[in-house]
Design an enzyme around this catalytic site. Structure first.
Site, PDB file in Angstrom:
ATOM      1  N   GLN A  69       0.929  -1.219  -0.080  1.00 19.20           N
ATOM      2  CA  GLN A  69      -0.075  -0.023   0.049  1.00 19.20           C
ATOM      3  C   GLN A  69       1.033   1.350  -0.088  1.00 19.20           C
ATOM      4  OE1 GLN A  69      -2.203   0.848   3.425  1.00 19.20           O
ATOM      5  NE2 GLN A  69      -3.953   1.817   2.394  1.00 19.20           N
ATOM      6  N   HIS A  93       3.440   0.965   8.096  1.00 13.75           N
ATOM      7  CA  HIS A  93       2.807   0.268   8.949  1.00 13.75           C
ATOM      8  C   HIS A  93       2.560  -1.220   8.313  1.00 13.75           C
ATOM      9  CE1 HIS A  93      -0.498   1.827   6.458  1.00 13.75           C
ATOM     10  NE2 HIS A  93      -0.899   0.634   6.687  1.00 13.75           N
ATOM     11  N   GLU A 143      -2.217  -2.296  11.581  1.00 14.05           N
ATOM     12  CA  GLU A 143      -3.656  -2.404  11.267  1.00 14.05           C
ATOM     13  C   GLU A 143      -4.278  -3.654  11.086  1.00 14.05           C
ATOM     14  OE1 GLU A 143      -3.659  -0.440   7.211  1.00 14.05           O
ATOM     15  OE2 GLU A 143      -5.741  -0.913   7.075  1.00 14.05           O
TER      16      GLU A 143
HETATM   17  N1  CMX Z   1       5.437   3.560  13.104  1.00 11.06           N
HETATM   18  C1  CMX Z   1       6.175   3.283  14.409  1.00 11.06           C
HETATM   19  N2  CMX Z   1       6.013   4.401  15.165  1.00 11.06           N
HETATM   20  C2  CMX Z   1       5.123   5.436  15.208  1.00 11.06           C
HETATM   21  C3  CMX Z   1       4.583   5.818  13.824  1.00 11.06           C
HETATM   22  C4  CMX Z   1       4.785   4.656  13.010  1.00 11.06           C
HETATM   23  N3  CMX Z   1       4.252   4.913  11.808  1.00 11.06           N
HETATM   24  N4  CMX Z   1       4.154   6.821  13.770  1.00 11.06           N
HETATM   25  C5  CMX Z   1       4.390   7.294  15.114  1.00 11.06           C
HETATM   26  N5  CMX Z   1       5.045   6.659  15.743  1.00 11.06           N
HETATM   27  C6  CMX Z   1       5.702   7.017  17.049  1.00 11.06           C
HETATM   28  C7  CMX Z   1       6.522   8.103  16.747  1.00 11.06           C
HETATM   29  O1  CMX Z   1       7.874   7.616  16.352  1.00 11.06           O
HETATM   30  C8  CMX Z   1       6.398   8.612  18.517  1.00 11.06           C
HETATM   31  O2  CMX Z   1       7.295   7.761  19.365  1.00 11.06           O
HETATM   32  P1  CMX Z   1       8.175   8.608  20.211  1.00 11.06           P
HETATM   33  O3  CMX Z   1       7.332   9.064  21.335  1.00 11.06           O
HETATM   34  O4  CMX Z   1       8.786   7.421  21.013  1.00 11.06           O
HETATM   35  O5  CMX Z   1       9.131   9.836  19.386  1.00 11.06           O
HETATM   36  C9  CMX Z   1       5.127   8.163  18.975  1.00 11.06           C
HETATM   37  O6  CMX Z   1       4.679   7.190  17.825  1.00 11.06           O
HETATM   38  C10 CMX Z   1       3.856   9.460  18.689  1.00 11.06           C
HETATM   39  O7  CMX Z   1       4.218   9.971  17.393  1.00 11.06           O
HETATM   40  P2  CMX Z   1       3.701  11.282  16.838  1.00 11.06           P
HETATM   41  O8  CMX Z   1       4.316  11.620  15.614  1.00 11.06           O
HETATM   42  O9  CMX Z   1       3.426  12.301  17.867  1.00 11.06           O
HETATM   43  O10 CMX Z   1       2.236  10.886  16.379  1.00 11.06           O
HETATM   44  P3  CMX Z   1       0.842  10.856  17.114  1.00 11.06           P
HETATM   45  O11 CMX Z   1       0.975  10.476  18.268  1.00 11.06           O
HETATM   46  O12 CMX Z   1       0.141  11.993  16.734  1.00 11.06           O
HETATM   47  O13 CMX Z   1       0.042   9.455  16.209  1.00 11.06           O
HETATM   48  C11 CMX Z   1      -0.311   7.498  15.756  1.00 11.06           C
HETATM   49  C12 CMX Z   1       0.863   8.419  16.127  1.00 11.06           C
HETATM   50  C13 CMX Z   1       0.275   5.941  15.413  1.00 11.06           C
HETATM   51  C14 CMX Z   1      -1.323   7.235  16.697  1.00 11.06           C
HETATM   52  C15 CMX Z   1      -1.056   8.148  14.416  1.00 11.06           C
HETATM   53  O14 CMX Z   1      -0.153   7.981  13.322  1.00 11.06           O
HETATM   54  C16 CMX Z   1      -2.318   7.173  13.947  1.00 11.06           C
HETATM   55  O15 CMX Z   1      -3.411   7.313  14.584  1.00 11.06           O
HETATM   56  N6  CMX Z   1      -1.991   6.506  13.042  1.00 11.06           N
HETATM   57  C17 CMX Z   1      -3.098   5.566  12.521  1.00 11.06           C
HETATM   58  C18 CMX Z   1      -3.857   6.288  11.145  1.00 11.06           C
HETATM   59  C19 CMX Z   1      -2.812   6.115   9.936  1.00 11.06           C
HETATM   60  O16 CMX Z   1      -1.621   5.730  10.194  1.00 11.06           O
HETATM   61  N7  CMX Z   1      -3.497   6.060   8.800  1.00 11.06           N
HETATM   62  C20 CMX Z   1      -2.827   6.260   7.520  1.00 11.06           C
HETATM   63  C21 CMX Z   1      -2.875   5.110   6.745  1.00 11.06           C
HETATM   64  C22 CMX Z   1      -4.104   4.619   6.311  1.00 11.06           C
HETATM   65  C23 CMX Z   1      -4.389   3.182   5.988  1.00 11.06           C
HETATM   66  O17 CMX Z   1      -3.525   2.248   6.076  1.00 11.06           O
HETATM   67  O18 CMX Z   1      -5.327   3.018   5.016  1.00 11.06           O
HETATM   68 CO    CO Z   2      -3.019   0.345   5.261  1.00  8.12          CO
END
Ligand code: CMX
Ligand code: CO
Length: 152
Positions: A69, A93, A143
């Site tokens: 993706q 992811h 996911e």
């Molecule tokens: N993989 C691993 N770690 C991640 C990450 C990722 N993709 N994204 C963020 N993090 C980590 C950061 O490194 C950070 O770690 P530290 O605190 O140690 O520095 C921590 O998570 C917080 O990061 P942030 O940048 O402040 O981000 P948020 O807390 O605002 O959000 C998350 C993080 C995962 C909750 C948010 O990205 C989310 O809700 N993701 C789900 C939705 C998504 O990704 N949608 C896009 C894809 C859609 C699809 O697949 O269809």
């Molecule tokens: Co996805």
């Protein structure tokens, strides 16, 4: 090895690996010319803030398939845009397929992993998705996905 059985999460395949990119068309071109993978589906998902393409890699024995993706952000405050700012392009992811995303999320949540979506959201091609917190998954944003029309 622990004797405690794992949760009945009901996961049946690796559905996709999500890859953050700055230029979706350039990324598609790379995967096509390098590996010969073709785009099966392309869409904009405003809720997730992405323009995305699904490239099919192989079929799976649950009747589904495994994809790459490719994800380009549509707005600067989106999860993929934040990821690119912090890490640059790369693996964002992984996603496991299930026949029932709510049940799978419940089982994984009961095992102590934070489920980020209280209710499944709309993913690629009308699928139902939830995300698990990367900090509870060894640093891997994870996911769970139930394909459209796949619910039991
Ligand atoms: N993989 C691993 N770690 C991640 C990450 C990722 N993709 N994204 C963020 N993090 C980590 C950061 O490194 C950070 O770690 P530290 O605190 O140690 O520095 C921590 O998570 C917080 O990061 P942030 O940048 O402040 O981000 P948020 O807390 O605002 O959000 C998350 C993080 C995962 C909750 C948010 O990205 C989310 O809700 N993701 C789900 C939705 C998504 O990704 N949608 C896009 C894809 C859609 C699809 O697949 O269809
Ligand atoms: Co996805």
């Amino acid at each position: 090895m622990s004797d405690v059985p794992g949760p009945a999460a009901g996961l049946t395949r690796l559905d996709h690996v999500g890859i953050a990119c700055r230029d979706l068309d350039a990324s598609i071109a790379f995967y096509r010319r390098t590996y010969g993978f073709e785009v099966e589906h392309e869409e904009v998902n405003e809720e997730q803030g992405v323009r995305e393409a699904m490239l099919r890699v192989n079929g799976t024995d649950d009747g589904g398939a495994t994809y790459l993706q490719l994800l380009e952000p549509t707005r600067p405050d989106s999860p993929v845009a934040k990821f690119l700012d912090r890490n640059g392009e790369g693996v964002h992811h992984i996603a496991f397929g299930t026949h029932g995303v709510a049940d799978s999320a419940g089982a994984v949540g009961a095992a102590g992993v934070r489920v980020l979506d209280a209710e499944p959201r709309r993913g690629t091609h009308g699928s139902r998705i939830v995300f698990l917190h990367p900090k509870d998954c060894g640093g891997v944003l994870t996911e769970l996905v139930e394909s459209c029309g796949q619910a039991d």
